[in-house]
Structure formats: structure tokens, C-alpha cells
Design a protein around this motif. Structure first.
Motif, PDB file in Angstrom:
ATOM      1  N   ASP A 104       0.889  -1.139  -0.065  1.00  0.00           N
ATOM      2  CA  ASP A 104      -0.142   0.076   0.172  1.00  0.00           C
ATOM      3  C   ASP A 104       0.907   1.121  -0.067  1.00  0.00           C
ATOM      4  OD1 ASP A 104      -2.364   1.681   0.395  1.00  0.00           O
ATOM      5  OD2 ASP A 104      -1.893   2.033   2.529  1.00  0.00           O
ATOM      6  N   VAL A 105       0.341   2.455  -0.097  1.00  0.00           N
ATOM      7  CA  VAL A 105       1.043   3.829  -0.346  1.00  0.00           C
ATOM      8  C   VAL A 105       0.858   4.330   0.985  1.00  0.00           C
ATOM      9  CG1 VAL A 105       1.565   5.772  -1.545  1.00  0.00           C
ATOM     10  CG2 VAL A 105       1.089   3.813  -2.730  1.00  0.00           C
ATOM     11  N   ASP A 106      -0.428   4.932   1.223  1.00  0.00           N
ATOM     12  CA  ASP A 106      -0.728   5.892   2.213  1.00  0.00           C
ATOM     13  C   ASP A 106      -0.721   5.571   3.496  1.00  0.00           C
ATOM     14  OD1 ASP A 106      -1.180   8.244   0.218  1.00  0.00           O
ATOM     15  OD2 ASP A 106      -3.120   7.406  -0.206  1.00  0.00           O
ATOM     16  N   VAL A 134      -0.034  -1.485  -4.407  1.00  0.00           N
ATOM     17  CA  VAL A 134      -1.272  -1.934  -4.711  1.00  0.00           C
ATOM     18  C   VAL A 134      -2.152  -0.740  -4.070  1.00  0.00           C
ATOM     19  CG1 VAL A 134      -1.060  -4.380  -5.187  1.00  0.00           C
ATOM     20  CG2 VAL A 134      -1.252  -3.485  -2.716  1.00  0.00           C
ATOM     21  N   THR A 135      -3.091   0.218  -4.578  1.00  0.00           N
ATOM     22  CA  THR A 135      -3.341   1.300  -4.050  1.00  0.00           C
ATOM     23  C   THR A 135      -4.888   1.619  -4.355  1.00  0.00           C
ATOM     24  OG1 THR A 135      -3.238   3.585  -3.302  1.00  0.00           O
ATOM     25  CG2 THR A 135      -2.159   3.013  -5.403  1.00  0.00           C
ATOM     26  N   ASN A 136      -5.704   2.221  -3.560  1.00  0.00           N
ATOM     27  CA  ASN A 136      -7.056   2.733  -3.988  1.00  0.00           C
ATOM     28  C   ASN A 136      -6.809   4.253  -4.267  1.00  0.00           C
ATOM     29  OD1 ASN A 136      -8.311   0.298  -3.875  1.00  0.00           O
ATOM     30  ND2 ASN A 136      -9.082   0.685  -1.737  1.00  0.00           N
ATOM     31  N   GLY A 137      -5.627   4.811  -4.211  1.00  0.00           N
ATOM     32  CA  GLY A 137      -5.624   6.175  -4.407  1.00  0.00           C
ATOM     33  C   GLY A 137      -5.916   6.775  -5.684  1.00  0.00           C
ATOM     34  N   VAL A 138      -6.162   7.947  -5.879  1.00  0.00           N
ATOM     35  CA  VAL A 138      -6.209   8.629  -7.217  1.00  0.00           C
ATOM     36  C   VAL A 138      -4.832   8.438  -8.144  1.00  0.00           C
ATOM     37  CG1 VAL A 138      -6.752  10.779  -8.468  1.00  0.00           C
ATOM     38  CG2 VAL A 138      -7.613  10.074  -6.349  1.00  0.00           C
ATOM     39  N   ALA A 139      -4.888   7.940  -9.294  1.00  0.00           N
ATOM     40  CA  ALA A 139      -3.774   7.601  -9.926  1.00  0.00           C
ATOM     41  C   ALA A 139      -2.917   8.626 -10.107  1.00  0.00           C
ATOM     42  CB  ALA A 139      -4.270   6.929 -11.369  1.00  0.00           C
ATOM     43  N   ILE A 142      -3.239   0.615  -9.337  1.00  0.00           N
ATOM     44  CA  ILE A 142      -4.157   1.518  -8.783  1.00  0.00           C
ATOM     45  C   ILE A 142      -5.631   1.253  -9.341  1.00  0.00           C
ATOM     46  CG2 ILE A 142      -4.786   3.971  -8.731  1.00  0.00           C
ATOM     47  CD1 ILE A 142      -1.928   4.504  -9.621  1.00  0.00           C
ATOM     48  N   SER A 143      -6.573   1.162  -8.247  1.00  0.00           N
ATOM     49  CA  SER A 143      -8.012   0.688  -8.332  1.00  0.00           C
ATOM     50  C   SER A 143      -8.705   1.618  -9.539  1.00  0.00           C
ATOM     51  CB  SER A 143      -8.637   1.000  -7.124  1.00  0.00           C
ATOM     52  OG  SER A 143      -8.702   2.253  -6.628  1.00  0.00           O
ATOM     53  N   GLU A 144      -8.088   2.811  -9.585  1.00  0.00           N
ATOM     54  CA  GLU A 144      -8.880   3.579 -10.635  1.00  0.00           C
ATOM     55  C   GLU A 144      -8.641   3.159 -11.872  1.00  0.00           C
ATOM     56  OE1 GLU A 144      -8.476   8.248 -12.088  1.00  0.00           O
ATOM     57  OE2 GLU A 144      -7.230   7.664 -10.453  1.00  0.00           O
ATOM     58  N   LYS A 145      -7.654   2.439 -12.227  1.00  0.00           N
ATOM     59  CA  LYS A 145      -7.268   2.034 -13.511  1.00  0.00           C
ATOM     60  C   LYS A 145      -7.725   0.753 -13.898  1.00  0.00           C
ATOM     61  CE  LYS A 145      -4.846   5.640 -14.815  1.00  0.00           C
ATOM     62  NZ  LYS A 145      -5.590   6.636 -16.079  1.00  0.00           N
ATOM     63  N   ILE A 146      -7.737  -0.002 -12.618  1.00  0.00           N
ATOM     64  CA  ILE A 146      -8.224  -1.577 -12.709  1.00  0.00           C
ATOM     65  C   ILE A 146      -9.817  -1.669 -12.865  1.00  0.00           C
ATOM     66  CG2 ILE A 146      -8.184  -3.591 -11.526  1.00  0.00           C
ATOM     67  CD1 ILE A 146      -5.635  -2.910 -10.261  1.00  0.00           C
TER      68      ILE A 146
END
Length: 227
Positions: free
Chosen positions: A9-11, A120-125, A146-150
Motif C-alpha cells: 500500500d502507499v498511504d 497496490v493502492t486505492n488512491g487517485v492515479a 491502482i484501483s482507478e485504472k483496474i
């Protein structure tokens, strides 16, 4: 070596989101010529965390979260604002800040030679790519998911299914999810049959039914687990 594929994760795992969030709010409130008091900051932080949990549970869309949170926030103070515009400004300011969690660079530099590292992140791409690049952490990762892209988000199994299908030779037994969120990182790993590390530097109690495989309070403690 027990784990060769590490999914980070990132954040608040590698980058200090609390610091970035405060920076972005301060900049936004400066442009609005409004004071950002500690109480106002806590109100926003609480609301934002609640909305992200609702997003993770599938109760609201990503678009609703990003476009409506400032509408909801300022309505609390009796103001009607352009929440979409405020959200765009806020995300631009958010992308400027990329303070690292202590020892993030050292950990990744130590692990990159013998492990395959992924984000692996849910953040804004756009925000996450800029923060990773300007922090210097992007060079350690084989890929950024990134969830936004997936089109799927943590903790949905479809998010991890996409990752598994896009990592050559992916093996659940050799893979480990590392993150700070019980409701997205750790729950997502559990749903997909992956081991996990809960990064919990503040020693928060686990009031959920989800149990991580491991728990650490310092990033460098991960080295003993994966090597």
C-alpha cells in the motif's frame, strides 16, 4: 525466502498521508481565505475517513467520494460550495506532498534485489504516480496497480485477481500484502487467500474480525518476515 512478491500500500504505509492531507487542506483553505483550525481539520479528517470506508464497502462510488466530500464537509458549517472544484484543487495540493514513513527508502532498497515489489493502492492515479515519483520510491517497483485504472478496489477479490493475472508466475503462497488498513489491505488479502502484514505504528487496537498474518510497528521489521 518465504515471500518473493511483496504488494505494498502507499498511504500511511510508505508515504505519510496524514502529512499530505494536512498540507493539502492548508493550501486549499489559504486559497479560500479561511482559517484551518485544529477542530476543522479533525472534522475533515473524520469525514474523509468515513467516506473512504464507505467506498471500500461499495456503498458509494469513487466519483461520489471525490466530488461530494467537500459539499458534505462545508454543509456541516452551513455553506454551499462547488465540491467538484474544491476537490480538484485539494487533489492538486495533495500530489505536492510526499513525506516518507521513516525508513521507507532503506526498506525498499534492501528488498529490491531479492524480491519483486509492487504498489497496490486505492488512491487517485495521477496523485499517487506523482507522489511516488517525486519521493523517489517509484524506481523500486516493478509495477503500480491502482484501483482507478483496474476498475476494482481493495478489498474486492477482483482487484487482487487483476494483479495476479498481471504478474508473471504469481503464486499466492509466495506473496504478501503490506498495508496500514484493516478494512482494505488486510481484509482484501484475507478474502483472496494471501498472507498480510498490518503496519500499525500507533498500536491501534484491532476491533475487526480480520486478523493479519503479521503485525509490525516499524517498517524495517518487515525484513525479518520476508527474508
Amino acid at each position: 525466502m518465504k515471500y518473493s512478491t511483496l504488494l505494498f500500500d502507499v498511504d500511511d504505509t510508505l508515504l505519510n498521508f496524514q502529512s499530505s492531507e494536512k498540507h493539502a487542506l492548508e493550501k486549499l483553505f489559504q486559497t479560500l481565505h479561511k482559517p484551518l483550525t485544529p477542530e476543522v481539520y479533525r472534522d475533515y479528517h473524520s469525514l474523509n475517513a468515513q467516506l473512504w470506508r464507505r467506498y471500500e464497502r461499495g456503498e458509494i462510488s469513487r466519483e461520489t467520494l471525490l466530488d461530494e466530500r467537500f459539499n458534505l464537509f462545508f454543509q456541516h458549517y452551513g455553506e454551499n460550495v462547488d465540491g467538484t472544484l474544491y476537490g480538484q484543487k485539494y487533489r492538486s495540493f495533495l500530489s505536492e506532498s510526499h513525506d516518507q514513513i521513516p525508513n521507507a527508502t532503506k526498506l525498499l532498497a534492501d528488498l529490491t534485489h531479492d524480491h519483486h515489489l509492487y504498489i497496490v493502492t486505492n488512491g487517485v492515479a495521477s496523485t499517487q504516480h506523482r507522489r511516488l515519483k517525486e519521493s523517489g520510491l517509484d524506481k523500486y517497483f516493478d509495477n503500480v496497480f491502482i484501483s482507478e485504472k483496474i476498475g476494482h478496489k481493495k478489498p474486492e477479490p477482483a482487484f487482487f485477481d487483476y494483479i495476479a493475472n498481471n504478474i508473471s508466475g504469481f503464486n499466492k503462497q509466495d506473496s504478501l500484502v503490506v498495508g496500514d488498513s484493516l478494512t482494505s489491505d488486510i481484509l482484501g488479502a484475507a478474502k483472496y487467500g494471501l498472507d498480510s502484514v498490518w503496519f500499525n505504528p500507533q498500536h491501534q487496537p484491532n476491533a475487526s474480525s480480520t486478523q493479519p498474518t503479521y503485525e509490525i510497528d516499524q517498517l524495517l521489521d518487515l525484513e525479518a518476515i520476508v527474508s
